[in-house]
Design a protein around this motif. Structure first.
Motif, mmCIF file in Angstrom:
data_model
loop_
_atom_site.group_PDB
_atom_site.id
_atom_site.type_symbol
_atom_site.label_atom_id
_atom_site.label_comp_id
_atom_site.label_asym_id
_atom_site.label_seq_id
_atom_site.Cartn_x
_atom_site.Cartn_y
_atom_site.Cartn_z
ATOM 1 N N TYR A 83 0.858 -1.180 0.000
ATOM 2 C CA TYR A 83 0.000 0.000 0.000
ATOM 3 C C TYR A 83 0.898 1.235 0.000
ATOM 4 C CZ TYR A 83 -3.732 -3.261 1.133
ATOM 5 O OH TYR A 83 -4.628 -4.309 1.099
ATOM 6 N N LYS A 84 0.811 2.030 -1.058
ATOM 7 C CA LYS A 84 1.692 3.187 -1.220
ATOM 8 C C LYS A 84 1.187 4.344 -0.345
ATOM 9 C CE LYS A 84 4.091 1.032 -4.399
ATOM 10 N NZ LYS A 84 5.456 0.550 -4.135
ATOM 11 N N ILE A 85 1.591 4.319 0.905
ATOM 12 C CA ILE A 85 1.134 5.317 1.865
ATOM 13 C C ILE A 85 2.247 6.340 2.097
ATOM 14 C CG2 ILE A 85 0.349 5.701 4.234
ATOM 15 C CD1 ILE A 85 -0.684 2.838 4.242
ATOM 16 N N PRO A 86 1.990 7.628 1.843
ATOM 17 C CA PRO A 86 2.990 8.647 2.178
ATOM 18 C C PRO A 86 3.219 8.711 3.691
ATOM 19 C CG PRO A 86 1.306 9.523 0.690
ATOM 20 C CD PRO A 86 0.800 8.203 1.174
ATOM 21 N N VAL A 87 4.447 8.982 4.084
ATOM 22 C CA VAL A 87 4.782 9.188 5.489
ATOM 23 C C VAL A 87 5.060 10.671 5.697
ATOM 24 C CG1 VAL A 87 6.456 8.731 7.323
ATOM 25 C CG2 VAL A 87 5.685 6.873 5.849
ATOM 26 N N LEU A 88 4.346 11.275 6.648
ATOM 27 C CA LEU A 88 4.522 12.681 6.971
ATOM 28 C C LEU A 88 5.125 12.804 8.362
ATOM 29 C CD1 LEU A 88 1.121 14.182 5.719
ATOM 30 C CD2 LEU A 88 3.254 13.868 4.441
ATOM 31 N N GLU A 223 -5.247 9.809 5.209
ATOM 32 C CA GLU A 223 -4.714 8.817 4.277
ATOM 33 C C GLU A 223 -3.199 8.660 4.372
ATOM 34 O OE1 GLU A 223 -6.055 9.988 0.433
ATOM 35 O OE2 GLU A 223 -8.164 9.467 0.831
ATOM 36 N N ASN A 224 -2.548 9.532 5.137
ATOM 37 C CA ASN A 224 -1.100 9.478 5.286
ATOM 38 C C ASN A 224 -0.730 8.846 6.621
ATOM 39 O OD1 ASN A 224 -0.506 11.237 2.891
ATOM 40 N ND2 ASN A 224 -1.630 12.718 4.134
ATOM 41 N N ALA A 225 0.444 8.222 6.660
ATOM 42 C CA ALA A 225 1.008 7.803 7.939
ATOM 43 C C ALA A 225 1.690 9.026 8.549
ATOM 44 C CB ALA A 225 2.014 6.682 7.745
ATOM 45 N N ILE A 226 1.390 9.305 9.800
ATOM 46 C CA ILE A 226 1.953 10.479 10.469
ATOM 47 C C ILE A 226 2.926 10.019 11.539
ATOM 48 C CG2 ILE A 226 1.447 12.504 11.882
ATOM 49 C CD1 ILE A 226 -1.245 12.680 10.478
ATOM 50 N N PRO A 234 -2.656 4.561 8.680
ATOM 51 C CA PRO A 234 -3.947 4.112 8.147
ATOM 52 C C PRO A 234 -3.940 2.606 7.935
ATOM 53 C CG PRO A 234 -3.139 6.020 6.928
ATOM 54 C CD PRO A 234 -2.016 5.555 7.804
ATOM 55 N N TRP A 235 -5.000 1.938 8.394
ATOM 56 C CA TRP A 235 -5.025 0.479 8.361
ATOM 57 C C TRP A 235 -6.117 -0.027 7.442
ATOM 58 C CZ3 TRP A 235 -0.755 -1.389 9.991
ATOM 59 C CH2 TRP A 235 -0.609 -2.756 10.241
ATOM 60 N N LYS A 236 -7.342 0.121 7.875
ATOM 61 C CA LYS A 236 -8.511 -0.215 7.060
ATOM 62 C C LYS A 236 -9.502 0.917 7.229
ATOM 63 C CE LYS A 236 -7.702 -5.166 7.790
ATOM 64 N NZ LYS A 236 -8.212 -6.424 8.379
ATOM 65 N N GLU A 237 -10.691 0.761 6.748
ATOM 66 C CA GLU A 237 -11.670 1.851 6.813
ATOM 67 C C GLU A 237 -11.892 2.309 8.259
ATOM 68 O OE1 GLU A 237 -16.204 2.932 5.334
ATOM 69 O OE2 GLU A 237 -15.357 0.954 4.940
ATOM 70 N N ASP A 238 -11.533 3.570 8.523
ATOM 71 C CA ASP A 238 -11.689 4.206 9.841
ATOM 72 C C ASP A 238 -10.816 3.578 10.929
ATOM 73 O OD1 ASP A 238 -13.519 6.008 8.802
ATOM 74 O OD2 ASP A 238 -15.258 4.788 9.342
ATOM 75 N N LEU A 239 -9.938 2.645 10.560
ATOM 76 C CA LEU A 239 -9.049 2.015 11.530
ATOM 77 C C LEU A 239 -7.615 2.499 11.306
ATOM 78 C CD1 LEU A 239 -10.300 -1.702 11.537
ATOM 79 C CD2 LEU A 239 -10.879 0.106 13.165
ATOM 80 N N TYR A 240 -6.893 2.689 12.427
ATOM 81 C CA TYR A 240 -5.514 3.180 12.370
ATOM 82 C C TYR A 240 -4.679 2.406 13.375
ATOM 83 C CZ TYR A 240 -7.845 7.031 9.987
ATOM 84 O OH TYR A 240 -8.603 7.766 9.103
ATOM 85 N N ARG A 241 -3.464 2.055 12.974
ATOM 86 C CA ARG A 241 -2.523 1.378 13.868
ATOM 87 C C ARG A 241 -1.638 2.445 14.517
ATOM 88 N NH1 ARG A 241 -0.311 -3.960 14.092
ATOM 89 N NH2 ARG A 241 -2.314 -4.702 13.325
#
Length: 351
Positions: A83-88, A223-226, A234-241
């Motif tokens: 999953y191409k997730i930007p990291v901020l 939508e970004n990893a912070i 971001p993990w799944k819909e409305d879920l975050y690790r």
């Protein structure tokens, strides 16, 4: 007669299996479920150490190998993994902004750090000093990867779901035997379980327990990893690790209330919306005193090898290190000095 027997099926063992698949070698895996760090990992691949704004060790080479490696596995297993997730990186001060500008101008880092400060537009994230964007980042779904890889090995009859008993290994000059299995070589990829391995327990492997909580935050819509003092992924819909912790004394795989409270306290310094905790997981990372992997050949038994010590960067390191080990065994190509276990030769006492 097998070409290889592999002990362990975390990221290390799986990656070595895949190298053998490409070669067409005969192998089997022995693995139990005692080590969970690969499965519960956050799975981010990120070439930059965001605490100090420096390049991770050999990260560019590792990234060039890892991305096609996981793309091939997606096709082979017919599952989505990358999953191409930007990291901020959230800045805590003007000083951190200035450090970012300096880092983004350095050779090597300039390929991965955007020089622009991103203005935060998410009302539920507190970031008054803005954010810096890391390029070429993403998340590998390690749980889906390892679950599906194990299913494929079961189907092909290539895995024995048992705990490996080291005292049942018989070593001869040109092969080894383990109960009814015979192989030319054995590769130990046991993670922290290596502490119980009489052949490689002289190596300075240590434990670092990591815990993550999963939160449900319907209003967040991020939508970004912070990255702040911890990661929000971001993990799944409305879920975050949310994680991870680093504990050096606890070597259990059991989640703790203390770690949950620690993570949530750090989270609430920048998350400004309601959420609920829906899960918590823990695993023991196999780390090394000099923060480099453990890869190489046993100093006495030439058909015993080790692939271990990836710490918190296993997603990036595993494809690279497993390729290096197989090339060393099959082609006598030298293993990178920084991770070759020969650096600890003085610690070995022949038995």
């Amino acid at each position: 007669m097998l070409d290889y027997l592999i002990v362990g099926l975390g990221l290390a063992g799986m990656s070595f299996c895949e190298q053998l698949e490409k070669k067409g070698a005969k192998y089997k895996v022995i693995s139990d479920t005692s080590q969970t760090s690969s499965i519960v990992a956050g799975g981010l691949y990120n070439p930059v150490i965001l605490k100090r704004f420096t390049m991770a060790w050999n990260a560019q080479n590792q990234l060039e190998i890892a991305l096609p490696f996981y793309a091939n596995l997606e096709e082979k297993l017919a599952v989505k993994l990358d999953y191409k997730i930007p990291v901020l990186r959230r800045f805590a001060s003007v000083e951190e902004q200035n450090m970012w500008f300096e880092a983004s101008d350095k050779k090597g880092l300039n390929a991965f750090l955007s020089p622009e400060i991103i203005e935060n537009k998410n009302p539920h994230v507190y970031a008054p000093y803005g954010l810096g964007k890391v390029l070429d980042t993403g998340r590998i779904d390690t749980e889906t990867l390892l679950t599906n890889y194990k299913t494929r090995l079961l189907k092909d009859g290539k895995i024995i779901e048992k705990t490996f008993e080291h005292d049942q290994l018989a070593i001869a000059e040109d092969h080894l035997s383990y109960k009814a299995v015979k192989a030319r070589r054995i590769v130990f990829a046991e993670g922290f379980g290596m502490k119980m391995n009489p052949y490689f327990n002289y190596l300075p492997l240590t434990s670092t327990k990591g815990e993550y909580v999963t939160i449900k935050a319907p209003k967040l819509k991020e939508e970004n990893a912070i990255k702040s003092s911890i990661f929000l992924i971001p993990w799944k819909e409305d879920l975050y690790r949310v994680g991870a912790t680093y504990k050096w004394k606890d070597i259990s795989n059991e989640p703790t209330l203390a770690s949950q409270e620690e993570l949530l306290e750090k989270l609430e310094t920048f998350l400004k919306c309601d959420y609920e905790v829906v899960d918590q997981v823990a695993g023991i990372r196999p780390t090394v005193t000099d923060r480099r992997p453990l890869v190489g050949q046993h100093p006495k038994y030439s058909n015993l090898y080790v692939l271990n010590g990836f710490g918190s960067r296993g997603v990036l390191i595993a494809p690279y290190a497993s390729e290096q080990l197989l090339n060393f065994i099959e082609k006598q190509t030298p293993i990178a000095t920084e991770m070759n276990i020969s650096r600890f030769a003085k610690k070995y006492v022949a038995k």
